[in-house]
Design a protein around this motif. Structure first.
Motif, short mmCIF file in Angstrom:
data_model
loop_
_atom_site.label_atom_id
_atom_site.label_comp_id
_atom_site.label_asym_id
_atom_site.label_seq_id
_atom_site.Cartn_x
_atom_site.Cartn_y
_atom_site.Cartn_z
N GLU A 194 0.80 -1.22 0.00
CA GLU A 194 0.00 0.00 0.00
C GLU A 194 0.84 1.28 0.00
N ILE A 195 2.15 1.13 -0.14
CA ILE A 195 3.04 2.30 -0.17
C ILE A 195 3.81 2.29 -1.48
N PHE A 196 3.91 3.47 -2.09
CA PHE A 196 4.52 3.59 -3.41
C PHE A 196 5.62 4.65 -3.37
N ARG A 197 6.44 4.65 -4.41
CA ARG A 197 7.47 5.68 -4.55
C ARG A 197 7.16 6.52 -5.79
N LEU A 198 7.49 7.79 -5.69
CA LEU A 198 7.41 8.67 -6.85
C LEU A 198 8.64 8.41 -7.70
N PRO A 199 8.48 7.98 -8.95
CA PRO A 199 9.66 7.67 -9.76
C PRO A 199 10.50 8.92 -10.04
N ALA A 200 11.78 8.70 -10.28
CA ALA A 200 12.66 9.79 -10.69
C ALA A 200 12.10 10.46 -11.94
N ARG A 201 12.39 11.78 -12.08
CA ARG A 201 11.99 12.62 -13.22
C ARG A 201 10.48 12.62 -13.47
N HIS A 202 9.70 12.51 -12.39
CA HIS A 202 8.24 12.53 -12.49
C HIS A 202 7.65 13.55 -11.52
N ILE A 203 6.45 14.02 -11.87
CA ILE A 203 5.65 14.82 -10.95
C ILE A 203 4.35 14.08 -10.67
N LEU A 204 3.82 14.31 -9.49
CA LEU A 204 2.55 13.72 -9.08
C LEU A 204 1.64 14.86 -8.63
N LYS A 205 0.54 15.04 -9.31
CA LYS A 205 -0.41 16.09 -8.94
C LYS A 205 -1.61 15.46 -8.25
N VAL A 206 -1.92 15.96 -7.05
CA VAL A 206 -3.00 15.40 -6.24
C VAL A 206 -4.06 16.47 -6.02
N THR A 207 -5.29 16.16 -6.39
CA THR A 207 -6.42 17.04 -6.11
C THR A 207 -7.47 16.23 -5.36
N ASP A 208 -8.61 16.86 -5.07
CA ASP A 208 -9.66 16.14 -4.36
C ASP A 208 -10.22 14.98 -5.18
N SER A 209 -10.14 15.10 -6.51
CA SER A 209 -10.81 14.11 -7.35
C SER A 209 -9.87 13.15 -8.08
N GLN A 210 -8.57 13.49 -8.19
CA GLN A 210 -7.69 12.60 -8.95
C GLN A 210 -6.23 12.75 -8.53
N VAL A 211 -5.46 11.70 -8.89
CA VAL A 211 -4.01 11.68 -8.70
C VAL A 211 -3.40 11.40 -10.07
N THR A 212 -2.55 12.31 -10.55
CA THR A 212 -2.01 12.21 -11.91
C THR A 212 -0.49 12.15 -11.87
N LEU A 213 0.07 11.12 -12.49
CA LEU A 213 1.52 10.95 -12.57
C LEU A 213 1.97 11.31 -13.98
N ARG A 214 3.04 12.14 -14.06
CA ARG A 214 3.53 12.54 -15.39
C ARG A 214 5.05 12.70 -15.35
N ARG A 215 5.71 12.21 -16.40
CA ARG A 215 7.16 12.39 -16.51
C ARG A 215 7.46 13.77 -17.09
N TYR A 216 8.41 14.48 -16.47
CA TYR A 216 8.73 15.83 -16.94
C TYR A 216 10.06 15.90 -17.70
#
Length: 639
Positions: A194-216
């Motif tokens: 139940e625990i995850f890591r944020l991958p290198a060179r990525h951003i994670l955007k968290v709002t009330d309705s969604q969690v979005t992972l994107r490589r930058y």
């Protein structure tokens, strides 16, 4: 090495509890040598465990615009001057974390593309009710998280997350099988399901309705044209990288193994310290007994004799690899692929006792600069046989084989006969699929270690085929080989292991080779700059002309610690190994192929001098897993 933590309560509108963020910070006290603080506003809470390595005023979190924007960050920015100019900020004393918020205000979610350095941070934007989490280009700084529709929580370590209610401790079979196979192929999963890591060179955007992972950002060669003298340009970029990593505190030291990478850093840093009239650079070296196959002291002495460095030698006598291992597993919060970590910890311990906060480390020189052995395949694949013949004159010494033997291996693999054989093999494979279905992959080295049922349940063979082997179309190009190695999952795994070990001694490791401009520059180099006359990392060797002692500059060998590990395990931990592998092996039986592991162990006891690297991996990983599972059981988690 500072630490970050945070909680965002989503959807239900309840306020975040200060007690929760304080509890998370208490699990990272070792990261808060210079203080800690927290900030709570409505449903968001941020915490910061502070190790002062950049000379700033105090711990975060920091806020702007009346608390509408808040940040917690473990960061060091290397392009401060560029950012200050782009952002129109005249105050040169502004903290790195404050610069990050200004960058977010100007560029929004694109802000990481303008950054250079090592960083893991989270920015809370109250107006948008959005939390932006970012991890640096190579994963030097760690970032873990837990996410449900009700709550998002993050921290620099797994332990603080496990203090929160509602986060299960179920283990991930997928990750355990990957550990046993030496395959960190999943950049997001951890040993806890139940625990995850944020991958290198990525951003994670968290709002009330969604969690979005994107490589930058993606690892790519520099688009800039190369200068006529690659070595001169390398030296310039490398010197800048070392200088950037000496910023912020006078308490800087360097590892010095006597190898090419650490010696290059120590010499350049020593020269820069002398030029800036700083105290002598402190260096720390492991030394084994004189006459030992691992004795590197002549190379260490060559560096210390040449420069005014304050060298500390750490004598390694009767090496016991599982000494303090329970403590190490607690630090790591799980298993890890670094059998020599106890030796590295002895350097961190000694450096800390000598007042060092920042330790320069040559880790990654092989990967970043590249040994260039893909260039040999590139020459053969391109039919450049005369050039290959010339290059193998030197490479044979490195490979430890005769030149003719090596040449015929390449000729067999890439010569005209190979092309005909390849066409036949492709046709045969195609017909085989039609008649019998998919062909079975050859037995991998891990097959004797992993329980076959576990391997089947976790699709280990398919995962290893996908991520553990270099694709054929990659291996024939030095440029593609180089990028593949830099993108390997072992890179962020190693950084996470070293981060946790160093943090417990109040040390922040910094890695001059893992510098974005330097990585991009090295990727753009032709193969001939990486391998020449059998010397890998050739551009680095040329760049260090007049800086390194020649004996170190043109050193070919690298120390193999396998024999030392075997001797230490058998000589100092025989009773422990007998217990965990033989008399009390039931705990690891669901994960490990015990009959084969015990056969390897028995063979190692009979002929330790003949133990191979896979043999050592079988035993070391089995024992490591057993000790960790015992800890997990003691903490009330299912194993």
């Amino acid at each position: 090495m500072s630490g970050v933590a945070g909680i965002l309560l989503r959807q239900d509108g309840r306020p975040a509890a200060a007690a929760d963020i304080q509890q998370m910070l208490s699990r990272m006290r070792h990261r808060a040598r210079d203080g800690s603080s927290w900030w709570v506003d409505g449903s968001a809470a941020l915490g910061h465990a502070w190790l002062d390595t950049t000379g700033e005023d105090g711990p975060g979190p920091l806020t702007m615009d009346g608390g509408k924007l808040a940040i917690t960050a473990d960061c060091r920015l290397d392009n401060r001057d560029e950012l200050l100019a782009r952002l129109g900020i005249r105050d040169r004393s502004v903290a790195d974390a404050m610069l990050l918020m200004h960058a977010y205000l100007k560029w929004g979610e694109a802000c990481p593309t303008y950054l250079q350095g090592d960083f893991a941070f989270a920015i809370w934007d109250a107006e948008r009710r959005a939390l932006l989490c970012v991890r640096d280009h190579f994963g030097v700084k760690p970032f873990y998280y837990h996410s449900t529709t009700r709550r998002f929580a993050f921290a620099s370590e797994i332990g603080p997350l496990l203090t929160l209610d509602g986060i299960g401790r179920n283990l991930s079979e997928h990750q355990i099988s990957g550990f046993l196979a030496g395959l960190p192929d999943d950049p997001q999963s951890t040993l806890y399901a139940e625990i995850f890591r944020l991958p290198a060179r990525h951003i994670l955007k968290v709002t009330d309705s969604q969690v979005t992972l994107r490589r930058y950002w993606q690892i790519e060669p520099s688009p800039k044209p190369l200068r006529s003298d690659a070595a001169e340009e390398f030296r310039h970029i490398f010197s800048q990288s070392v200088q950037s990593r000496m910023r912020g505190t006078p308490s800087v030291g360097a590892m010095l193994s006597g190898g090419l990478d650490s010696s290059s850093i120590a010499c350049v840093a020593g020269l820069q310290a002398a030029a800036a009239r700083m105290p002598k650079l402190k260096t720390f070296s492991l030394v084994f007994g004189k006459g030992s196959s691992m004795d590197e002291q002549p190379f260490i002495d060559a560096v210390l004799d040449r420069y005014a460095l304050d060298g500390t030698l750490i004598a390694i006598g009767d090496y016991a690899p599982f000494a303090e291992f329970e403590r190490i597993l607690e630090e790591q919060q799980g298993t890890f692929l670094a059998p020599g970590l106890s030796l590295t910890r002895s350097i961190y311990r000694t450096a800390s006792a000598n007042g060092v906060k920042v330790l320069l480390d040559g880790h990654g020189g092989d990967e970043v600069v590249s040994q260039g052995y893909g260039y040999l395949h590139e020459l053969a694949h391109g039919g450049r046989w005369l050039e290959l013949w010339r290059e193998l004159h030197g490479a044979a010494n490195t490979y430890g084989e005769g030149m003719l033997s090596l040449y015929f291996k390449f000729l067999t693999a890439y010569g005209p006969a190979w092309r005909i054989a390849r066409m036949r093999a492709l046709a045969k494979r195609f017909l085989g699929k039609l008649r019998r279905g998919p062909l079975h992959a050859p037995r991998a080295a891990w097959a004797g270690l992993v329980n076959p049922e576990l391997a089947r349940r976790t699709d280990l063979a398919e995962r290893f085929h996908r991520a553990g082997y270099m694709p054929a179309n990659v291996s024939t190009s030095e440029a593609l080989t180089h990028r593949w190695l830099l993108s390997n999952g072992l890179v962020p795994h190693a950084f996470e292991v070293l981060d946790k070990a160093a943090a417990n001694f109040g040390i922040e490791p910094r890695y001059p080779f893992w510098d974005k401009p330097l990585v991009e520059f090295c990727l753009a180099l032709p193969g001939a700059e990486k391998l020449h006359n059998g010397f890998g990392r050739h551009v680095l060797r040329r760049a260090m002309e007049g800086v390194l002692p020649p004996a170190v500059q043109w050193r070919r060998d690298k120390i193999d610690f396998t024999a030392n590990l075997v001797k230490g395990m058998i000589g100092n931990h025989r009773d422990l190994l007998d217990k965990l592998l033989v008399s009390d092996g039931g705990l690891i039986a669901p994960y490990v192929n015990l009959p084969e592991v015990n056969a390897v162990y028995a063979r190692m006891l009979r002929r330790p001098e003949q133990a191979t690297l896979p043999d050592v991996q079988h035993v070391w990983r089995s024992v490591s897993l057993s000790l960790w599972l015992r800890q997990v059981q003691q903490n009330g988690s299912p194993a």
